[in-house]
Design a protein around this motif. Structure first.
Motif, PDB file in Angstrom:
ATOM      1  N   THR A 297     118.802 105.837  70.878  1.00 16.43           N
ATOM      2  CA  THR A 297     119.427 104.819  70.312  1.00 16.43           C
ATOM      3  C   THR A 297     119.471 105.064  68.589  1.00 16.43           C
ATOM      4  N   SER A 298     118.417 105.518  68.007  1.00 12.20           N
ATOM      5  CA  SER A 298     118.421 105.751  66.784  1.00 12.20           C
ATOM      6  C   SER A 298     119.515 106.719  66.209  1.00 12.20           C
TER       7      SER A 298
ATOM      8  N   SER B 125     123.074 105.034  66.382  1.00  9.32           N
ATOM      9  CA  SER B 125     123.180 104.116  65.352  1.00  9.32           C
ATOM     10  C   SER B 125     123.903 104.871  64.180  1.00  9.32           C
TER      11      SER B 125
ATOM     12  N   GLN C 215     128.671 105.102  63.167  1.00  9.02           N
ATOM     13  CA  GLN C 215     128.835 104.588  61.742  1.00  9.02           C
ATOM     14  C   GLN C 215     130.194 104.473  61.436  1.00  9.02           C
TER      15      GLN C 215
ATOM     16  N   PHE D  77     117.127 101.755  63.841  1.00  6.29           N
ATOM     17  CA  PHE D  77     118.513 102.001  63.937  1.00  6.29           C
ATOM     18  C   PHE D  77     119.209 101.262  62.740  1.00  6.29           C
ATOM     19  N   SER D  78     120.387 101.774  62.328  1.00  5.70           N
ATOM     20  CA  SER D  78     121.218 101.395  61.296  1.00  5.70           C
ATOM     21  C   SER D  78     122.511 100.625  61.926  1.00  5.70           C
TER      22      SER D  78
END
Length: 324
Positions: free
Chosen positions: A19-20, A23, A27, A93-94
């Motif tokens: 998941t990280s 993310s 972008q 996460f971003s």
């Protein structure tokens, strides 16, 4: 050459890392490379990363024996080719606009060398905890970082100029914990710190995380970073403080080889933090964490008090939360 190099260190985080990574790969700003140092994982993290790297050429995975986050980040930053370096942690996460928003802010003012953003803290199951923000004005944000310990909201939330990172010497291997705050202090002595006011990063608090189980020694590393800053300002040597940091690092590595089980009191403290925050937020999921607190440490009187408070506050949850 990519504009941004995103650097991540990961150790045994197969549950969260996909998941990280996604993310970052999703972008809206796309001119980046993503360098991940797999720090000796033994839980399947490595194969997951290799599979993801085969699917996206921007992702570069480097496998090494376990050396700790600091040395993983030192290696990752040394491999970076971008003008800017962004951090990302494997538990976090971003949001999609994070890199673009931060890049626009830092490129808009040459005085700025380090940027962060408002950060949403969540619990292990995604429970909203709090939103952490820092001052928007660079002068104020820099002053608060240097003199009031108002560092970026999360280590993984930052983007900085590679030139500033190199000029101050980068991450220092003596710091097993608080390697980030030591670096931010040295950067803020040379450049300005700024923040995007929107929430662009999500930081997860885990009960059994390495930092969460070592709060006392982590705090000491933070104090040593502050003592190094004072020594620099007063023209004194940092060496005694760096030597203590190195000794603490050696102790941590020695304790890891002994594979001792986590201290129940440390686990209880981490569960209590989550439960207390959720009580304050009016979230009935607090009850589960507070039961965990008093089960791990029956003499945790604050935990008992908070538990009683939560059972009164959330009466409909009583039947479902009793430990039988």
């Amino acid at each position: 050459m990519p504009t941004i190099s995103v650097v991540m260190g990961v150790y045994n985080d197969a549950q969260r890392v996909q998941t990280s990574v996604a993310s970052i790969l999703q972008q809206t700003f796309t001119d980046f490379e993503f360098i991940i140092i797999n720090d000796g994982s033994s839980d399947g993290t490595g194969p997951i990363l290799d599979r993801l790297a085969a699917q996206d050429g921007r992702l570069r995975v480097i496998h090494q024996e376990n050396m700790g986050l600091t040395k993983a980040l030192i290696r990752g930053c040394a491999e970076a080719r971008g003008e800017f370096i962004a951090r990302q942690d494997a538990d976090d996460f971003s949001l999609p606009d994070r890199l673009g928003q931060q890049l626009a802010l830092i490129k808009g003012d040459r005085r700025i060398g380090l940027v962060s953003c408002a950060t949403q803290y969540i619990g292990p199951q995604g429970e909203p905890l709090s939103i952490i923000k820092r001052a928007q004005t660079p002068d104020l944000a820099t002053e608060q970082l240097l003199h009031h310990r108002q560092s970026p909201p999360a280590h993984g939330s930052v983007l900085f100029r590679r030139s500033v990172y190199d000029a101050v010497g980068g991450y220092r291997p003596e710091f097993y914990f608080a390697q980030d705050s030591d670096l931010w202090l040295r950067m803020a002595e040379q450049t300005q710190f700024a923040n995007v006011p929107m929430v662009l990063y999500v930081h997860r608090r885990e009960i059994g995380s390495t930092s969460g189980l070592n709060r006392a020694i982590q705090a000491r590393f933070g104090e040593l970073g502050q003592l190094c800053k004072t020594a620099r300002l007063e023209g004194q040597s940092e060496i005694p403080h760096l030597q203590e940091a190195k000794q603490l690092r050696t102790q941590i590595l020695a304790s890891k080889t002994q594979k001792r089980p986590p201290d129940p009191r440390a686990l209880a403290s981490a569960a209590y933090f989550l439960g207390s925050q959720l009580v304050a937020n009016g979230d009935r999921r607090a009850i589960g964490y507070l039961w965990q607190t008093v089960s791990l440490c029956p003499t945790h009187w604050k935990g008992w008090y908070r538990l009683a408070q939560s059972l009164i506050q959330f009466p409909l949850a009583k039947v479902h939360s009793l430990p039988y």
